[in-house]
Each structure stands twice: as C-alpha cells, then as structure tokens.
Motif scaffolding. Sequence first.
Motif, PDB file in Angstrom:
ATOM      1  N   LYS A   1       1.345  -4.474  -0.766  1.00  0.00           N
ATOM      2  CA  LYS A   1       2.302  -5.261   0.029  1.00  0.00           C
ATOM      3  C   LYS A   1       1.674  -5.839   1.305  1.00  0.00           C
ATOM      4  CE  LYS A   1       6.833  -4.864   2.194  1.00  0.00           C
ATOM      5  NZ  LYS A   1       7.738  -3.920   2.859  1.00  0.00           N
ATOM      6  N   GLY A   2       1.474  -7.155   1.318  1.00  0.00           N
ATOM      7  CA  GLY A   2       0.965  -7.820   2.513  1.00  0.00           C
ATOM      8  C   GLY A   2      -0.525  -7.731   2.728  1.00  0.00           C
ATOM      9  N   PHE A   3      -1.247  -7.087   1.805  1.00  0.00           N
ATOM     10  CA  PHE A   3      -2.679  -6.859   2.014  1.00  0.00           C
ATOM     11  C   PHE A   3      -3.520  -7.289   0.817  1.00  0.00           C
ATOM     12  CE2 PHE A   3      -0.940  -4.375   5.335  1.00  0.00           C
ATOM     13  CZ  PHE A   3      -1.924  -4.215   6.286  1.00  0.00           C
ATOM     14  N   ASP A   4      -4.679  -7.876   1.117  1.00  0.00           N
ATOM     15  CA  ASP A   4      -5.744  -8.056   0.134  1.00  0.00           C
ATOM     16  C   ASP A   4      -6.684  -6.861   0.267  1.00  0.00           C
ATOM     17  OD1 ASP A   4      -4.980 -10.672  -0.773  1.00  0.00           O
ATOM     18  OD2 ASP A   4      -5.946 -11.561   0.984  1.00  0.00           O
ATOM     19  N   ASN A   5      -6.838  -6.105  -0.803  1.00  0.00           N
ATOM     20  CA  ASN A   5      -7.790  -4.997  -0.807  1.00  0.00           C
ATOM     21  C   ASN A   5      -8.999  -5.443  -1.624  1.00  0.00           C
ATOM     22  OD1 ASN A   5      -5.968  -2.808   0.470  1.00  0.00           O
ATOM     23  ND2 ASN A   5      -4.715  -3.660  -1.178  1.00  0.00           N
ATOM     24  N   PHE A   6     -10.083  -5.751  -0.911  1.00  0.00           N
ATOM     25  CA  PHE A   6     -11.264  -6.316  -1.555  1.00  0.00           C
ATOM     26  C   PHE A   6     -12.117  -5.179  -2.120  1.00  0.00           C
ATOM     27  CE2 PHE A   6     -10.030  -9.433   1.708  1.00  0.00           C
ATOM     28  CZ  PHE A   6      -9.860 -10.546   0.905  1.00  0.00           C
ATOM     29  N   ILE A   7     -12.265  -5.172  -3.429  1.00  0.00           N
ATOM     30  CA  ILE A   7     -13.069  -4.153  -4.105  1.00  0.00           C
ATOM     31  C   ILE A   7     -14.429  -4.770  -4.392  1.00  0.00           C
ATOM     32  CG2 ILE A   7     -13.233  -2.685  -6.155  1.00  0.00           C
ATOM     33  CD1 ILE A   7     -10.138  -2.521  -6.023  1.00  0.00           C
ATOM     34  N   CYS A   8     -15.447  -4.149  -3.802  1.00  0.00           N
ATOM     35  CA  CYS A   8     -16.756  -4.812  -3.680  1.00  0.00           C
ATOM     36  C   CYS A   8     -17.877  -3.956  -4.247  1.00  0.00           C
ATOM     37  CB  CYS A   8     -17.081  -5.017  -2.201  1.00  0.00           C
ATOM     38  SG  CYS A   8     -15.831  -5.908  -1.262  1.00  0.00           S
TER      39      CYS A   8
ATOM     40  N   ILE B   1      -7.933   3.933   2.691  1.00  0.00           N
ATOM     41  CA  ILE B   1      -6.567   3.506   3.004  1.00  0.00           C
ATOM     42  C   ILE B   1      -6.427   2.057   2.575  1.00  0.00           C
ATOM     43  CG2 ILE B   1      -4.914   3.066   4.866  1.00  0.00           C
ATOM     44  CD1 ILE B   1      -6.220   5.386   6.401  1.00  0.00           C
ATOM     45  N   MET B   2      -5.355   1.773   1.845  1.00  0.00           N
ATOM     46  CA  MET B   2      -5.061   0.407   1.395  1.00  0.00           C
ATOM     47  C   MET B   2      -3.770  -0.045   2.063  1.00  0.00           C
ATOM     48  SD  MET B   2      -5.775   0.493  -2.693  1.00  0.00           S
ATOM     49  CE  MET B   2      -7.351  -0.089  -3.341  1.00  0.00           C
ATOM     50  N   GLY B   3      -3.851  -1.125   2.800  1.00  0.00           N
ATOM     51  CA  GLY B   3      -2.674  -1.616   3.493  1.00  0.00           C
ATOM     52  C   GLY B   3      -2.144  -0.573   4.450  1.00  0.00           C
ATOM     53  N   HIS B   4      -0.833  -0.547   4.631  1.00  0.00           N
ATOM     54  CA  HIS B   4      -0.238   0.449   5.524  1.00  0.00           C
ATOM     55  C   HIS B   4       0.599   1.460   4.751  1.00  0.00           C
ATOM     56  CE1 HIS B   4      -0.688  -2.006   9.498  1.00  0.00           C
ATOM     57  NE2 HIS B   4      -1.823  -1.610   8.990  1.00  0.00           N
ATOM     58  N   ASP B   5       0.383   1.525   3.425  1.00  0.00           N
ATOM     59  CA  ASP B   5       1.265   2.378   2.634  1.00  0.00           C
ATOM     60  C   ASP B   5       0.611   3.042   1.418  1.00  0.00           C
ATOM     61  OD1 ASP B   5       0.918   0.021   1.286  1.00  0.00           O
ATOM     62  OD2 ASP B   5       3.015  -0.605   1.379  1.00  0.00           O
ATOM     63  N   HIS B   6      -0.709   2.898   1.284  1.00  0.00           N
ATOM     64  CA  HIS B   6      -1.374   3.517   0.135  1.00  0.00           C
ATOM     65  C   HIS B   6      -2.640   4.266   0.557  1.00  0.00           C
ATOM     66  CE1 HIS B   6       1.163   0.690  -2.102  1.00  0.00           C
ATOM     67  NE2 HIS B   6       0.938   1.416  -3.185  1.00  0.00           N
ATOM     68  N   VAL B   7      -2.899   5.340  -0.166  1.00  0.00           N
ATOM     69  CA  VAL B   7      -4.126   6.102  -0.010  1.00  0.00           C
ATOM     70  C   VAL B   7      -4.858   6.057  -1.346  1.00  0.00           C
ATOM     71  CG1 VAL B   7      -4.982   8.483   0.174  1.00  0.00           C
ATOM     72  CG2 VAL B   7      -3.321   7.624   1.826  1.00  0.00           C
TER      73      VAL B   7
ATOM     74  N   VAL C   1     -11.716  -4.022  11.391  1.00  0.00           N
ATOM     75  CA  VAL C   1     -10.985  -3.304  10.331  1.00  0.00           C
ATOM     76  C   VAL C   1     -11.214  -1.788  10.427  1.00  0.00           C
ATOM     77  CG1 VAL C   1     -12.814  -3.560   8.594  1.00  0.00           C
ATOM     78  CG2 VAL C   1     -10.471  -3.259   7.848  1.00  0.00           C
ATOM     79  N   GLY C   2     -10.146  -1.050  10.199  1.00  0.00           N
ATOM     80  CA  GLY C   2     -10.236   0.410  10.205  1.00  0.00           C
ATOM     81  C   GLY C   2      -9.822   1.019   8.884  1.00  0.00           C
ATOM     82  N   HIS C   3      -9.392   0.170   7.978  1.00  0.00           N
ATOM     83  CA  HIS C   3      -8.910   0.667   6.685  1.00  0.00           C
ATOM     84  C   HIS C   3      -9.831   0.219   5.560  1.00  0.00           C
ATOM     85  CE1 HIS C   3      -4.564   1.279   8.330  1.00  0.00           C
ATOM     86  NE2 HIS C   3      -5.382   2.222   8.702  1.00  0.00           N
ATOM     87  N   MET C   4     -10.678   1.135   5.167  1.00  0.00           N
ATOM     88  CA  MET C   4     -11.648   0.875   4.104  1.00  0.00           C
ATOM     89  C   MET C   4     -11.727   2.118   3.228  1.00  0.00           C
ATOM     90  SD  MET C   4     -14.587  -1.032   6.349  1.00  0.00           S
ATOM     91  CE  MET C   4     -14.494   0.201   7.648  1.00  0.00           C
ATOM     92  N   GLY C   5     -12.633   2.100   2.274  1.00  0.00           N
ATOM     93  CA  GLY C   5     -12.810   3.280   1.438  1.00  0.00           C
ATOM     94  C   GLY C   5     -14.020   3.139   0.544  1.00  0.00           C
ATOM     95  N   ILE C   6     -14.348   4.251  -0.114  1.00  0.00           N
ATOM     96  CA  ILE C   6     -15.447   4.270  -1.079  1.00  0.00           C
ATOM     97  C   ILE C   6     -14.863   4.631  -2.438  1.00  0.00           C
ATOM     98  CG2 ILE C   6     -17.580   5.449  -1.759  1.00  0.00           C
ATOM     99  CD1 ILE C   6     -18.125   5.902   1.228  1.00  0.00           C
ATOM    100  N   MET C   7     -15.223   3.849  -3.441  1.00  0.00           N
ATOM    101  CA  MET C   7     -14.773   4.101  -4.815  1.00  0.00           C
ATOM    102  C   MET C   7     -15.989   4.438  -5.661  1.00  0.00           C
ATOM    103  SD  MET C   7     -12.076   1.024  -5.591  1.00  0.00           S
ATOM    104  CE  MET C   7     -10.310   1.316  -5.408  1.00  0.00           C
ATOM    105  N   GLY C   8     -15.956   5.616  -6.256  1.00  0.00           N
ATOM    106  CA  GLY C   8     -17.095   6.042  -7.068  1.00  0.00           C
ATOM    107  C   GLY C   8     -18.358   6.087  -6.230  1.00  0.00           C
ATOM    108  N   HIS C   9     -19.492   5.792  -6.846  1.00  0.00           N
ATOM    109  CA  HIS C   9     -20.754   5.783  -6.109  1.00  0.00           C
ATOM    110  C   HIS C   9     -21.329   4.379  -5.997  1.00  0.00           C
ATOM    111  CE1 HIS C   9     -21.706  10.357  -6.613  1.00  0.00           C
ATOM    112  NE2 HIS C   9     -20.676  10.114  -5.863  1.00  0.00           N
ATOM    113  N   ASP C  10     -20.478   3.372  -6.218  1.00  0.00           N
ATOM    114  CA  ASP C  10     -21.036   2.021  -6.247  1.00  0.00           C
ATOM    115  C   ASP C  10     -20.101   0.923  -5.723  1.00  0.00           C
ATOM    116  OD1 ASP C  10     -19.272   2.288  -8.340  1.00  0.00           O
ATOM    117  OD2 ASP C  10     -20.768   2.002  -9.922  1.00  0.00           O
TER     118      ASP C  10
END
Lengths: 180, 180
Positions: A123-130, B37-43, A32-41
């Motif tokens: 659209k088409g994606f599960d974005n797992f918030i962990c 990055i979330m999916g192929h269409d969101h930041v 996976v190359g599409h991830m992110g950080i939300m807040g500090h936790d």
Amino acid sequence: MKKNIGSVLALYPMPLAVIGAMVNGKPNYVLVGHMGIMGHDHVMVSLAKPHYTNKGIIDNKVLSVNIVTEEWLAKADKMGCVSGNKTDKSETFSYTLGEKGAPLIDDALLTIECEVEDIYDTKGFDNFICTIAGTYADDSILTDAGKINYHILKPVLFEMPTYEYFKTGDVIGNCMKIGK
Amino acid sequence: MKKNIGSVLALYPMPLAVIGAMVNGKPNYVLVGHMGIMGHDHVMVSLAKPHYTNKGIIDNKVLSVNIVTEEWLAKADKMGCVSGNKTDKSETFSYTLGEKGAPLIDDALLTIECEVEDIYDTKGFDNFICTIAGTYADDSILTDAGKINYHILKPVLFEMPTYEYFKTGDVIGNCMKIGK
C-alpha cells in the motif's frame, strides 16, 4: 509479561542509506530506513510511491544504496527533508558512476549498486527487489582478508518509533560461536 | 575512491531475531539475521528453505519475530547452531501464545507477531511477507508516551561479512532534524 501495543513497526534499528538514481539524466537522492536482505543474493529497498527517485529507478532499473556514517549524516538527513519533485538535488554530492550507471556517492565508504529485478507492491510503496551488481568499498573499511570491517565502518542506525539515529556500537562476539 | 569488491551482501548491521512458529503442534525456533520492512505495514523474514521452522510457517501462516538482546544472546545463537530437523527445540524457551497462535518467547522484551500474506521466492529461500498482527513489548522498554525506547532496548546487531554481533550504540540525534 509483555503487552500488545498494536500493529507497530518495531524491527529496528536498521541501517540508514541514501538511495541514488539517475532521474531524467541527472542524479537524485532520497533517504531510506526501510530495506532488507532476501536470501543471500537480493536486497530490498522500500520507497513511498510519490518519491521523485522512484521514477528514475523504474525507468533505468538501477539504484545505489549508500550506507550512511556520521561524517555525512547531516547531508544524508537533508535528502529526507527535501523532495526532488520540488528541488534539484543533483549537486548535493560528488559521485562516481557505477558499472551499471547508478550514481555512487563519494562521501559513502560503502555503496551497493543494485539492478532492479522486480517491484513488489504494498500500500503506497514500491518495494524494489534487487540483485547486487557490485559492492564498492573504501580500502579503509576492509580487513586484511578483504571483508567489510564493522570495527571501523560504523553505519548510522535508524528507528521510526521515536525518529532517532543511533550509533553502531562495539563488538559482542562471534555468530554461531556464542551459543555453542 | 572505492573499489568494487564484487556482489557482496553488505547491508549491515541488521537487528537479530529468533523466529518462532508452531510446527506439528510444538513450538520451534530459528535464528535469523535477514529481514526487512516493506512500506509502513509489512515485515519480511527470509529463511532458507530447508529450515524445519518453514514447514510450520507455511502450514499455519503465523510467526513471531523475537528481537534478541544480550541477556539471552547465547540461547538465541544456539537456535542457529541446531536444526529442528534433528533436534526438538520446543523446550528451549518459555513462551506465551500470541493472539494469532505464534509462540512469543518470554525472554524477548519485544516480539512482533506476524501473519504471512505471501511467500516471495528467491534461490533457496522462502521470503515471508507478513502483516503485523501485534507488537508485544515489555513495560520497561516503553517511553511515557508508549513508544519503543531504544535508549533502553538495545537489540543485538548481526553482520555476515565477518560473522560478528555488535551492540546498538548511543543516540546520535533526531531524524529529519539533523539536516535542517
């Protein structure tokens, strides 16, 4: 003067990871190359819905984020070329189970074990918030103060526009000091 | 054998950006290292709630993500040292208004103009989930095929564990080829 090239994904380069999860009692892995950080936790991991790994994550609500370095990049890249829907990838890596039950890849010098708190749909994606259950680091990548040392750990970086991998380069300076 | 160093943010290094937004009719800017990055269409852009910039984003539902390079890192870093709640930062950068009305920093070779679709709340943070209205790139950072060229564009990378900036390094190889 910049020109508008359209609605293009451009927030790169991003650290590359292999996500690990138990699926039907066996470890499975996906690149996976599409991830992110939300807040500090919180950490966010974005995976296309057809991935075999998603089933295990949804069932168990646990995953591992294994930060890729050059030493094992070829094996990591392969996890993006082969689908667990067709091929058993459980033997690819030796692993250790984390405290929450996710498979932590032994090749990775740094692995984040995450518990899934929510799934945000796009659209088409599960974005797992962990939430971050634990951060597993090899002694060799820690400073004397026990912090992760990016002078030694050099994550592989991914960019999608031309599908290349880049190195994490040299230090430039200190955040919140350069501008003072 | 890795050891568990606790619930530590470790998904680094991440590209650094200055977020631009109109606040009460004037541009304002804030430094950010936590995006995704979330999916192929969101930041996703994660900003602590007290930031002055958040008010403008919430009012106008538009923001710009200005990718930082070394040439203007000092000015960018300063946007993390000074708060718009106390200081008028509107004169810091020359800017061009994007098609949706966000201030696009002229110093940035790459700017993503985003429309806020949703705000995902985590403790103390507004996580702005955005569609990509337009991607503004300088000609000098595009390949002949019109793609973003990370051999030329070298975003500054941020890591929080020791608060340092790193360079985007050299190319390693091609995604989905190294493992085949």
